[in-house]
Design a protein around this motif. Structure first.
Motif, PDB file in Angstrom:
ATOM      1  N   LEU A   9       0.834  -1.192   0.000  1.00 29.47           N
ATOM      2  CA  LEU A   9       0.000   0.000   0.000  1.00 29.47           C
ATOM      3  C   LEU A   9       0.880   1.259   0.000  1.00 29.47           C
ATOM      4  N   VAL A  10       0.482   2.238  -0.818  1.00 31.23           N
ATOM      5  CA  VAL A  10       1.242   3.483  -0.945  1.00 31.23           C
ATOM      6  C   VAL A  10       0.324   4.655  -0.660  1.00 31.23           C
ATOM      7  N   ASP A  11       0.811   5.597   0.133  1.00 33.11           N
ATOM      8  CA  ASP A  11       0.064   6.827   0.371  1.00 33.11           C
ATOM      9  C   ASP A  11       0.453   7.822  -0.722  1.00 33.11           C
ATOM     10  N   TRP A  12      -0.398   7.910  -1.771  1.00 34.75           N
ATOM     11  CA  TRP A  12      -0.076   8.733  -2.934  1.00 34.75           C
ATOM     12  C   TRP A  12      -0.021  10.218  -2.584  1.00 34.75           C
ATOM     13  N   THR A  13      -0.665  10.617  -1.500  1.00 35.57           N
ATOM     14  CA  THR A  13      -0.617  12.034  -1.115  1.00 35.57           C
ATOM     15  C   THR A  13       0.778  12.443  -0.653  1.00 35.57           C
ATOM     16  N   LEU A  15       3.577  11.469  -2.131  1.00 33.33           N
ATOM     17  CA  LEU A  15       4.522  11.277  -3.231  1.00 33.33           C
ATOM     18  C   LEU A  15       5.505  12.451  -3.274  1.00 33.33           C
ATOM     19  N   ASP A  16       6.764  12.134  -3.513  1.00 29.37           N
ATOM     20  CA  ASP A  16       7.809  13.151  -3.510  1.00 29.37           C
ATOM     21  C   ASP A  16       7.523  14.242  -4.544  1.00 29.37           C
ATOM     22  N   THR A  17       7.802  15.506  -4.163  1.00 36.46           N
ATOM     23  CA  THR A  17       7.520  16.645  -5.040  1.00 36.46           C
ATOM     24  C   THR A  17       8.259  16.542  -6.367  1.00 36.46           C
ATOM     25  N   ASN A  18       9.498  16.057  -6.341  1.00 32.27           N
ATOM     26  CA  ASN A  18      10.265  15.926  -7.582  1.00 32.27           C
ATOM     27  C   ASN A  18       9.617  14.952  -8.547  1.00 32.27           C
ATOM     28  N   ILE A  19       9.033  13.881  -8.000  1.00 42.36           N
ATOM     29  CA  ILE A  19       8.337  12.909  -8.848  1.00 42.36           C
ATOM     30  C   ILE A  19       7.071  13.526  -9.434  1.00 42.36           C
ATOM     31  N   LEU A  20       6.366  14.303  -8.618  1.00 47.03           N
ATOM     32  CA  LEU A  20       5.160  14.973  -9.109  1.00 47.03           C
ATOM     33  C   LEU A  20       5.495  15.911 -10.269  1.00 47.03           C
ATOM     34  N   ARG A  21       6.614  16.604 -10.167  1.00 48.52           N
ATOM     35  CA  ARG A  21       7.003  17.531 -11.233  1.00 48.52           C
ATOM     36  C   ARG A  21       7.372  16.770 -12.505  1.00 48.52           C
ATOM     37  N   ILE A  22       8.014  15.634 -12.359  1.00 50.98           N
ATOM     38  CA  ILE A  22       8.356  14.819 -13.524  1.00 50.98           C
ATOM     39  C   ILE A  22       7.083  14.359 -14.234  1.00 50.98           C
ATOM     40  N   ILE A  23       6.081  13.991 -13.447  1.00 49.51           N
ATOM     41  CA  ILE A  23       4.808  13.548 -14.032  1.00 49.51           C
ATOM     42  C   ILE A  23       4.111  14.703 -14.737  1.00 49.51           C
ATOM     43  N   ALA A  38      -6.007  18.605  -8.925  1.00 55.81           N
ATOM     44  CA  ALA A  38      -7.232  18.471  -8.142  1.00 55.81           C
ATOM     45  C   ALA A  38      -7.304  17.160  -7.348  1.00 55.81           C
ATOM     46  N   VAL A  39      -6.287  16.310  -7.482  1.00 53.84           N
ATOM     47  CA  VAL A  39      -6.310  15.011  -6.798  1.00 53.84           C
ATOM     48  C   VAL A  39      -6.380  15.177  -5.278  1.00 53.84           C
ATOM     49  N   CYS A  40      -5.549  16.062  -4.731  1.00 48.67           N
ATOM     50  CA  CYS A  40      -5.536  16.278  -3.285  1.00 48.67           C
ATOM     51  C   CYS A  40      -4.839  17.600  -2.980  1.00 48.67           C
ATOM     52  N   LYS A  41      -4.948  18.048  -1.736  1.00 51.38           N
ATOM     53  CA  LYS A  41      -4.351  19.323  -1.334  1.00 51.38           C
ATOM     54  C   LYS A  41      -2.832  19.301  -1.459  1.00 51.38           C
ATOM     55  N   GLN A  42      -2.231  18.153  -1.147  1.00 49.83           N
ATOM     56  CA  GLN A  42      -0.773  18.059  -1.198  1.00 49.83           C
ATOM     57  C   GLN A  42      -0.261  18.242  -2.634  1.00 49.83           C
TER      58      GLN A  42
END
Length: 310
Positions: A9-13, A15-23, A38-42
């Protein structure tokens, strides 16, 4: 609970900021970018509107003063039509996009060039512009021009010859003659200078097959102090893609987008039907191959806009 599943199980909220930027830089459409935030506040706090990747143009279909607030846009990347609810366009005619904004004025004469003939005398057109220092609209009388562009702090108008106009006064500073037999339907500001585009087919109607539509492109040579400015024909525009709509034109670099090549002009052709059989063809002209081909089909012609959140 199965221990192996519990460990996976992974808490997607979190997720590392650098990975989010790559996506997010892989998101080709602005709609996907908005949904991503819009997925979540984080995720929303980690990715800001300024992180939106450069967007490929969307084609805004003709709104024609409809009473509803729906705006239909076509994506050449997905070949899909997206419907947006924009209350501000209800009952208004769009006069064209500009720098990421939609122009839907209540008094178009403030924003667009107009000319008229009264009592047998031609009245010179006025052009409106926003004075950012005085924070107000100004209107000046200028020569007529079928094509126009703002380049090097001057207004360039074309009508058989190119008029260089002082925007503050409307005075013609100089005129540039065109090559014989050339008529520019579009003037386009590019990183490499001002381009003039000659359409070698009827702008409206004419029944000419798409395959027969072609263009010539010229660049204004104005850096040599010893010679007068002049138009030079180009056989290649390199990495540039030119987009020509009903009321606007601009260029982008093909290398900024996967799957697209430069040295091309994207333009629109209608089948001129007035019923539900009406169609608009998005056509690509390859300057190197001197050939036009239909690359997409949508419901109606309109204007291109590069979406932005900033």
């Amino acid at each position: 609970m199965n221990p192996s599943k519990e460990k996976s199980l992974v808490d997607w909220t979190e997720l590392d900021t650098n990975i989010l930027r790559i996506i997010c830089i892989k998101l080709a459409l602005i709609f996907d970018f908005i949904n991503f935030r819009a997925v979540c506040k984080q995720w929303r706090s980690a990715i800001t509107p300024s992180d939106l990747p450069l967007q490929f143009p969307l084609l805004i279909e003709n709104h024609r003063g409809r009473l509803d607030s729906q705006l239909d846009v076509f994506s050449l990347q997905t070949h899909k039509i997206y419907t947006l609810d924009v209350p501000q366009v209800r009952g208004k005619y769009l006069t064209g996009p500009s720098h990421g904004y939609l122009l839907a004025p209540t008094r178009p004469k403030k924003l667009v060039m107009q000319s008229s003939i009264w009592g047998g005398l031609e009245v010179k057109p006025n052009i409106g512009y926003w004075d950012s220092e005085k924070k107000k609209w100004n209107a000046v009388e200028v020569p007529y021009g079928r094509a126009r562009a703002y380049y090097k702090e001057r207004l360039y108008l074309y009508d058989h010859k190119t008029h260089i106009v002082d925007m503050s006064t409307g005075a013609v500073l100089s005129d540039i003659l065109s090559p014989a037999g050339v008529y520019f339907a579009d003037l386009i500001v590019t990183p490499g200078g001002l381009l003039g585009v000659d359409h070698l087919f009827p702008l409206y109607g004419g029944g000419q097959p798409v395959e027969k539509c072609c263009f010539k492109v010229y660049r204004l040579e104005d850096e040599d102090e010893d010679e007068e400015p002049r138009w030079i024909e180009l056989s290649d525009i390199g990495d540039l893609m030119i987009f020509i709509g009903s009321n606007n034109c601009f260029c982008l670099s093909a290398s900024d987008f996967d799957g697209f090549k430069g040295n091309c002009i994207y333009f629109l052709r209608s089948n001129n039907k007035t019923d539900h059989h009406s169609k608009c063809y998005v056509v690509r002209y390859d300057l190197g191959e001197n050939r036009s081909e239909v690359v997409a089909c949508t419901r109606s012609c309109g204007d291109w806009i590069v979406p932005s959140l900033c």
